[in-house]
Design a protein around this motif. Sequence first.
Motif, short mmCIF file in Angstrom:
data_model
loop_
_atom_site.label_atom_id
_atom_site.label_comp_id
_atom_site.label_asym_id
_atom_site.label_seq_id
_atom_site.Cartn_x
_atom_site.Cartn_y
_atom_site.Cartn_z
N MET A 1 0.91 -1.20 0.03
CA MET A 1 -0.13 -0.09 -0.05
C MET A 1 0.70 1.40 -0.21
SD MET A 1 -3.19 0.62 2.77
CE MET A 1 -4.02 2.25 2.78
N PHE B 1 0.57 5.31 0.98
CA PHE B 1 -0.40 6.03 1.63
C PHE B 1 -0.24 7.46 1.22
CE2 PHE B 1 1.17 2.54 4.48
CZ PHE B 1 0.23 2.09 5.00
N VAL C 1 0.08 9.96 2.93
CA VAL C 1 1.46 10.49 3.27
C VAL C 1 2.69 9.38 3.25
CG1 VAL C 1 0.37 12.05 5.22
CG2 VAL C 1 1.16 9.76 5.83
N ALA D 1 4.90 8.22 4.64
CA ALA D 1 5.51 7.22 6.06
C ALA D 1 6.83 6.70 5.50
CB ALA D 1 4.28 6.23 5.93
N LEU D 2 7.66 7.57 5.50
CA LEU D 2 9.11 7.17 5.48
C LEU D 2 9.87 7.22 6.60
CD1 LEU D 2 10.06 8.93 1.85
CD2 LEU D 2 9.32 6.56 2.45
N PHE D 3 10.77 6.38 6.68
CA PHE D 3 11.37 6.11 8.09
C PHE D 3 12.62 7.26 8.21
CE2 PHE D 3 9.16 2.72 7.54
CZ PHE D 3 8.31 2.40 8.72
N ALA E 1 6.81 0.73 -2.65
CA ALA E 1 5.56 -0.20 -2.61
C ALA E 1 5.92 -1.19 -3.98
CB ALA E 1 4.34 0.74 -3.16
#
Lengths: 521, 349
Positions: free
Chosen positions: B70, B72, B74, B76-78, B136
């Motif tokens: 998925m 997202f 945003v 959602a990177l670390f 992804a």
Amino acid sequence: MRAARGALALALLASAVLAVGWPLLRILAEALVALHAGLPPGLGRTAAISLALSGGATLLALLGGLGSALTARCLPPRTRRLLDAALLSLLLVPPYTAAAAVLAVGGRSGLLHDLLPPLPGAPGMLLALTTTLLPYPYAAARLAWRGVDPRLVDAVLVHGGGTGRVLRLVLLPPLLRPVAAVAVVMLVTALADPSVPAVLRGRVPTLAHTAYLEVMAWGDEGTAALVAVLLALPVLPLLLLLARTGSPLAEPWRGHGAGPALALPPSPILRTARAVTVLVLAVIAALLTAAAVRSSLAPGELLGHGAVAALGSTLQHALLALLVAVPAGLVTAGLAARGAPRRAALLDGLQLMLLVLPGTTLGLAVSLAYRLGTPTPVGTLPPLVGGASLGSGSIAIVLVLAASTAPLVHVAARAGRAQIPRGEAETAEVLGVGRRRRLLRLVLPQAAPLVAVAGAAILVRMMVSVTPVALVAAPDAPMVPALALDLLDRAALAPVFVLTLLVAITIAALAGGAAAAGRLR
Amino acid sequence: MTPALEIRGAPCGDLQVAPGELLAVIGPSGAGKTTLLREIAGLDPLPQGRVLLHGRDMTAVPVHRRGVTMMFEVPALFAQLDVAENVALALPAARGTLARDQLETALTALDLHHLARRRPQELSAGQRQRVALARALVSRPEVLLVDEPLAHVDPAARVALRREILRTHRRMGTATLYVTHDWAEALAVADRLAVLREGRFVQIGAPQEVYRRPRDAWVAQRIGVPNLLPCPVLGTAPGRVLVRPLGRELWVPADPRLADGREEALVLAHARALRVVAGPDAPADELDPSSGRILGGSFGGDHMDYDVETAAGTLVVRRTLGPGEEPLEVGTPVGVELVADAAWAVVRD
């Protein structure tokens, strides 16, 4: 006008630094003299035992606290609050009460005496210290994980990662620095606490208790000073960490709210965490039950006139110390916020050094520096009214309590300021809102809840800690911890449980009042 | 052919996505688009029904073992990992040669090689979403779920990123469910469109079909049909109804449900389904239902969209501008005509 106010604040700060700095120099000098005369026999072994005990208790408490925090983060909010209440209420339990509860469970006439190995000695001390340290890592992890972005957890899971990877990538990074700092604080707390060994030591010597006995029983202040300085040594790595990276103690306060339960796939890690939580709750339940049973079976009056007097006197001194500590903490936080980064770092460093300084070291330092007849760089200290000196009685108690609690106010106020969204602060400035209004309408509402929480924590610390209070106390100022130790000396466990319950109720009522006042704002 | 993704018996209705197909799910905020994706991914439980991937029932399989990835809203990177490490996160064996090849391919495909050692905080919003897309796709998932990927990207980067997503999708052939609330975006990327209203699919079809033949007034309004003209049904023929919008009887293509004797229809007309008649050809009689007056207009480069006040209400009419042609002035009397074949009649609720 502004310059005069600044000068006054700096003068007050300089006086405070001098007032606390002089005792520290004094104890250092005394320790060096004692060291020059040679190490007392057996000190190395005592230090090794103390370190092993404190290290063991710190490790066990980290395991229990972090495991329980992980379980809590995966629970729905209502159940999570129950676990919070169970573990965080341990903050209200002083170490000597935990030690007494251990005796009530596994002592000679303990509830589970027949089922357990003899608990007095190292196992009992380990259990009591671990129990009192549990809330530290639990609170640190709960606060640090408030800010965890659930979308990062989702991102790991949808890309094939399991619970282990969620821990490594999402949950551990915000935890490392606060837990490292808290671990040092735990180690120092365990090392410096003389009350648990006073109740449970058996034949196991510890550093803190040795220092306590040297002062209280044998009057060998040189050895006591040396031991007290040794106790403060583990603080150094924490101070280095703070100097390099800013305050990790302030970071966990910056959460974003409780958040929904983390939905992690089943894994051995989660199962272990749940098992640890159950074990922790079982230990707490056993200690609580034993204390309740022992109290209900106790003959005669549980609390005499002395206990009521000690409770009143302790509360009085605690509130007086708060009157000194809160403004001092707020002033240094304000100066740090407005000053250059170097000044802020200096003020943060000074306050945090006091925050993590062992109570034994601080109490002994104040006692050595301000007692009657002590030579100082400006001459011998004059006696105060009635022949009292700063080294004993009310003034010294208020001084040590204020010195050890102002830093928490400082940290809370700094964190409260940091919580103000940058947009709001800049908007207020652009709109020309004055500094006083910004302070009243923007800073205080943000910082007040944290300062109230810090205030409650301070009260706990003040009212229950044996050190530094017992080292500067005098007969004219009875204090709860001194009375508790006296009762425990006479193996009177039940009055100590009742006294602790009374203190807890008093603190809960005061903290509840402070929280309600914060909400009303 | 077995669908790559299938939802059966769920509250939203049934849905199938063929291998290599890009199906856009469109609906307003709160329609349940993100919830649907989370249920398919396994992040939230499906209240009822089943999720099948290539015919295998995945309803009870935990999220990290479904073979679905998925992207997202945003990225959602670390923050503690660089771009390459963030992308490699989705690879099961990050040290193998195959994994290294896959990582290289993903970085090259999304033109991220030069950013490989940068941290997420050093990237623009568009670059971060490209990293999220690479992450992804790097594990070559069976199904890709994309949740409003352009919502936080600036308009200039949005077009480029949309093109990038499409290009990568075509090259890799991953079945994709693409959620958005932007109709222009959905029409531009989708092989098929599924319209979601209050948690239920109300229309599923090719973009052209949904655009030209919306199921009802609600769908029509969401895809930007500005003119809704209520009319009595005067007659029916296979696939058409006889109506009298703007004073002229016309046979308009119609929803088959209108053939069952309904008395009222709603004629839906895009701005280009109406024609503005100006100058001497404009109706002289102000009582003529097709006559009107220009209220204002918006310039669209090669055309003008005029707001025309008529007896039937304010209509939006598009007029292509010829070379050197000046827009009509506000207040100009005009006539409005409906192009019957470009309109569509639906049941009036």
